[in-house]
Scaffold this active site. Sequence first.
Site, PDB file in Angstrom:
ATOM      1  N   TYR A   1      17.197 -18.643  10.855  1.00 44.91           N
ATOM      2  CA  TYR A   1      18.251 -18.083  11.686  1.00 44.91           C
ATOM      3  C   TYR A   1      19.598 -18.714  11.363  1.00 44.91           C
ATOM      4  CZ  TYR A   1      14.624 -16.127  14.803  1.00 44.91           C
ATOM      5  OH  TYR A   1      13.580 -15.435  15.333  1.00 44.91           O
TER       6      TYR A   1
ATOM      7  N   LYS B   1      10.813 -15.511   7.701  1.00 48.13           N
ATOM      8  CA  LYS B   1      11.116 -14.394   8.592  1.00 48.13           C
ATOM      9  C   LYS B   1      12.627 -14.240   8.638  1.00 48.13           C
ATOM     10  CE  LYS B   1      10.957 -13.259  13.559  1.00 48.13           C
ATOM     11  NZ  LYS B   1      12.309 -13.440  14.108  1.00 48.13           N
TER      12      LYS B   1
ATOM     13  N   GLY C   1      11.655  -7.391  14.250  1.00 43.10           N
ATOM     14  CA  GLY C   1      12.027  -6.131  14.868  1.00 43.10           C
ATOM     15  C   GLY C   1      13.214  -6.258  15.802  1.00 43.10           C
TER      16      GLY C   1
ATOM     17  N   ASP D   1       6.614 -15.668  21.407  1.00 43.41           N
ATOM     18  CA  ASP D   1       7.280 -16.918  21.769  1.00 43.41           C
ATOM     19  C   ASP D   1       8.541 -16.650  22.599  1.00 43.41           C
ATOM     20  OD1 ASP D   1       8.622 -15.709  19.682  1.00 43.41           O
ATOM     21  OD2 ASP D   1       9.122 -17.559  18.654  1.00 43.41           O
TER      22      ASP D   1
END
Lengths: 307, 307, 307, 307, 307
Positions: E174, E208, E253, E48
């Site tokens: 986030y 995530k 990552g 994305d």
Amino acid sequence: MKRVKATTRVQRPTVEEMGLNAGKRTRLKRLLYHFGPGNGTLLFLPVDQGLEHGPRDFFANPESLDPDYELRLARDGGYSGIVFQIGIAEKHLGTFAGDVPLVLKLNGKTDIPPDKSPLSPLLASVEDAVRLGADAIGYTLYVGSPIQEADFVQFRGVRQEAERLGMPVIVWAYPRGEAIEARGGRDGLYAVDYAARVSVELGADVVKLNVPKLDREKAKASPKPYNDLDMSEEDAIAKVIRSAGRAMVLFSGGEKVSDDELLKKARSTMAAGATGLIFGRNIWQRPHADAVSITRQMKEIMQEFMA
Amino acid sequence: MKRVKATTRVQRPTVEEMGLNAGKRTRLKRLLYHFGPGNGTLLFLPVDQGLEHGPRDFFANPESLDPDYELRLARDGGYSGIVFQIGIAEKHLGTFAGDVPLVLKLNGKTDIPPDKSPLSPLLASVEDAVRLGADAIGYTLYVGSPIQEADFVQFRGVRQEAERLGMPVIVWAYPRGEAIEARGGRDGLYAVDYAARVSVELGADVVKLNVPKLDREKAKASPKPYNDLDMSEEDAIAKVIRSAGRAMVLFSGGEKVSDDELLKKARSTMAAGATGLIFGRNIWQRPHADAVSITRQMKEIMQEFMA
Amino acid sequence: MKRVKATTRVQRPTVEEMGLNAGKRTRLKRLLYHFGPGNGTLLFLPVDQGLEHGPRDFFANPESLDPDYELRLARDGGYSGIVFQIGIAEKHLGTFAGDVPLVLKLNGKTDIPPDKSPLSPLLASVEDAVRLGADAIGYTLYVGSPIQEADFVQFRGVRQEAERLGMPVIVWAYPRGEAIEARGGRDGLYAVDYAARVSVELGADVVKLNVPKLDREKAKASPKPYNDLDMSEEDAIAKVIRSAGRAMVLFSGGEKVSDDELLKKARSTMAAGATGLIFGRNIWQRPHADAVSITRQMKEIMQEFMA
Amino acid sequence: MKRVKATTRVQRPTVEEMGLNAGKRTRLKRLLYHFGPGNGTLLFLPVDQGLEHGPRDFFANPESLDPDYELRLARDGGYSGIVFQIGIAEKHLGTFAGDVPLVLKLNGKTDIPPDKSPLSPLLASVEDAVRLGADAIGYTLYVGSPIQEADFVQFRGVRQEAERLGMPVIVWAYPRGEAIEARGGRDGLYAVDYAARVSVELGADVVKLNVPKLDREKAKASPKPYNDLDMSEEDAIAKVIRSAGRAMVLFSGGEKVSDDELLKKARSTMAAGATGLIFGRNIWQRPHADAVSITRQMKEIMQEFMA
Amino acid sequence: MKRVKATTRVQRPTVEEMGLNAGKRTRLKRLLYHFGPGNGTLLFLPVDQGLEHGPRDFFANPESLDPDYELRLARDGGYSGIVFQIGIAEKHLGTFAGDVPLVLKLNGKTDIPPDKSPLSPLLASVEDAVRLGADAIGYTLYVGSPIQEADFVQFRGVRQEAERLGMPVIVWAYPRGEAIEARGGRDGLYAVDYAARVSVELGADVVKLNVPKLDREKAKASPKPYNDLDMSEEDAIAKVIRSAGRAMVLFSGGEKVSDDELLKKARSTMAAGATGLIFGRNIWQRPHADAVSITRQMKEIMQEFMA
């Protein structure tokens, strides 16, 4: 009498040429290549007889009354998927979820009320199937029923919802009704051939058919040219597969038969161009080990017919 | 004649293995463990006969005409819940709210018009049940009725709304219609066994059944193998419980019988693996003290069958 | 023959114990205490015969053809409310709005087509009633009709909308159909008693009943124990009121009778525990002064039965 | 300075006088009488701090990071209910379903962005709460926030859905914003008293308040007569309970305090007329045995105040 | 300084204890056991960045500009799934459908406008994901953003639709905004730990996270006790996994690093209790053979951590 020879085995439709949207393609390919034989063929275990015929079908193998028995069979035998009605799926998928793909049968009925005007009412929606993580839905269509109109309209709703949600549609195509009986019977080539074409015309992605029975006497009542065809069984099977066009064809097993007959049917239908098999009572009316063993033999045959 | 012996009592389904969402699980566990016997069994007091049979059922005990009488019974006897139609629930729950769990019966009919094609129309919705604080809903399904299709479709809507709102579904499974009578009658093992399976296939969480009546003469009209079974009553009860699979089974009391017969029925059905009892006229046609006393005896029996 | 004696007059249900939401309570209390007799009883003037029977009912008093005539009567006589269909209500409420409470009849039909399977279709909605400022809605329910199912379903929608909008529901409970005639007839105690209970089970707040007619010969065709009851008319009236439970009961006047008979019916039904009267032709088939005078006499009787 | 003395302890509102529909009544009575202290008082364990403050609140007792820890506490301590956000409820209710009543908090936020215009957005719906089998919903209302309008509108939707589905509404009433600070601060009597009344005006069934802090200096900035009141803490508590009217009042525990302070707060608020307590960090920041022990002591105090 | 030691590696949540409905369970188990490492861990390939960062990310490996490049990588490397936005998914899934599971990212934005109040708007619906045959959906949540409220509300809609359709929800959590920067920064333990908990509170099934960066200087600005913790990186990773509770944790990552660093990160996060990895640029910025090779090494590491 017209001698008709099918020149070649019918070419199975490929997923690519079926014009499917991404979701239908994804789910169908998963069934074709990641579960079951895995070579582009389909092997389903149908378990809707408890509703359609009642618990009497389970007496032959009392363990089979428990849907977990069939789930274990589907997992251990490596089937492409299992077919359940909504209530059984909700209560039994449990720990098998993700390991045994589900085909949710959306409509169904008992065999108790008179069968003159059959219509199988909707018991679940395509959205139910999505919520359960199913990879396809099943629908029984009674081709030729006096109330065929209601059936067609009901199917339209299913097809549209399935299109919107990317869910492959498997049609159980059953010729039924007085008019069918008057034209050679529900298993005659005329009836099965017509049912195959009706299914693809209405929007099936996969069609389940019975192997046509070639009875020349009964066939005389069929419309031309079915009343006067001289065809081998293999050619008749190829004929109905051809009539189903870009819908994949599954053949059903029906009542329990001997191992030899079962394997012979598997071979002859696959050889004619069928994409797969959907055998229920012939499998789960056997003890587990026996059922897994016959499944292995069926899959060996299917491996010869990579799609 | 085929001698069929159920080798063991059927294992009751546990809430955990029933695949229920959080709301269904919460409500069902409340009924199983916080009200009634409290040991994972169910004891319901049904009061829908005023609609189904008319006020004639209340003559035996005139006090019973007032739903508050049954509410007091349910509270003083410590029932898992009381079953009402919407109008009675709205007007009588009052100060009993929170103390006597409600099962709202969603459909119902009178016994006045001819019963050839029975269908019990919806009188309330699952959302009505939520608004009333009910812990389960009830639905009468006429298996085998000539208009079974309409019933199945109507039930689908109820099942889906119940799933969405987390409300357990109790099906009153009644075999009915000419075809049923022609195959051994509504209380025959064939009919009850089929009705049990249909209910779980369609999505019942709990099924109310009548104890099958073993009449060899009438059973001869049933389909194979039911026409030729030699089964004890206990085994027949266990058989229908087994056919209901992961739906819990309740047995009904029917017309008023003697204390001994009542308690014997409670014991034999629980011993066979039933999850509970739903006895109406046998309870509320008695005076309060008498009804509470027989309830205590029933619950003592139920205590022996901790689920 | 079973001699049944109602020991006491039935206690009228109070608004408080009826489990009504605030809107229903507000509107019903307005009808009970601010209009009509004002002592917790109800006196309605129904004017739906123009639809149900046609203009033939108005010949006896030509003025009555104009709904303003009945509105003046309702105002001058001090009725709890007037009953109109939507078209009449829209066009005539006019300057009477606020002075004469409106009961909007939501369904209705003519008596022209054969009456074997009666169903009274919806002509207006509860929201129409709200828009018109009505204080209750009326609904005709044909208990026992061969198409009773459709009636029950239609009523469910009305009940749910009325609940949502806080509108009291008055059910005109009429036993009808072949099966009713075969069990003692539409006015038999069996039929009226059953209709009373059905209405409250389905969610009526107020039920309009006919006074049961005690015809021992016809009653023999009724189910037990109605086939063998020995009851006075007063006890029969009390019985059906009791079966209506927490729904208030109104008795209708039917065709025009003498003053004495009219007042006797008013007294006997109120004495038995009715909450009110709904007399139409007996009132508006009289000239204005006469009608107001008989109304005054009826209200004097009703004053004796403060609820 | 005006000396104000509350002459008597405030009478707790009863469920009967709160005008609740059947569902709200059923659920609230279950919380009041079948779980927790069981005498008509309420003891809740709130676990929404992980969202509101972040995981930092769990350091004091690392086990508390796992919601199962709080569920065990609620079960072993016998709480009226536990308060969770949707995500925690979905994943943890599991086997506790039915044993520990759920209050689903519908809105929530983090304490990260600046708090000048607080609004707690909806994270779940009342229908989610129904689906999970919750017995009440919680909503944080920031009284006085500059964007109070959006909060009020958002709450209206919740209230209407809760009314429709019969779900009790618990409002966390928090005075906030610059204007509040300018009038004596968020814990001043003016602010808490106003918040109590706002909550019941908008439709709360239960209100969670902080104990008002009596700081005469700060109170001088409050509007009349709050700027010049001489009130004991007990009277101040009674005052805000009285302002909440027919909404039941819960007091919160806030940050962890000593055992003595905790029990003193429990006694003083219950004595003043509170219906219950909602203590979170003060409970689950303790080890299990310690938490169960202090809970027992709190419940002993609550037993003295049977509602 | 408080020395905090995580005593044990965190236990990964099992699918069984996550309280998922049948569809979520089916899809998640397929990702965990039928694709990717196949041992209950997850390895995703996110693509994305073309939207989030623009085509600049593809310069390092020009082939990567073509999504077919990443699809081949995902297939040849045997990933659990690939992450696309709707437009790429529609146009590229093509012949890969069924072979490479799809995670449809539902929201996204560019990095062009200032990032002070980030909110990632919805670009597709869960129904789009169903139609495409996706096995999970992705959602970016900006925890701490000044317009966090709008984000939470938007997420609620996604969560509810995903629940209804049985689709697992992966949250890209986030931390963002001025307030986050003022409390130790977006990668600080405080921020990541809070974001983990917020995600599970709001209803994520999988989260995530970025590996928290331990910068004691910056951490001093964090709230207690984060301002004064002495924790190893491994323990910090374990801490945030623990805060995510029953949501499975994936670590990202980030920018391309050396092989050693990449494999070290894979090992350390898996060792701490992560369920999987989601590495994008680190994979597809390499040539095909190289990417497949490093993937093989990562999967070997993951095999050591069977869930």
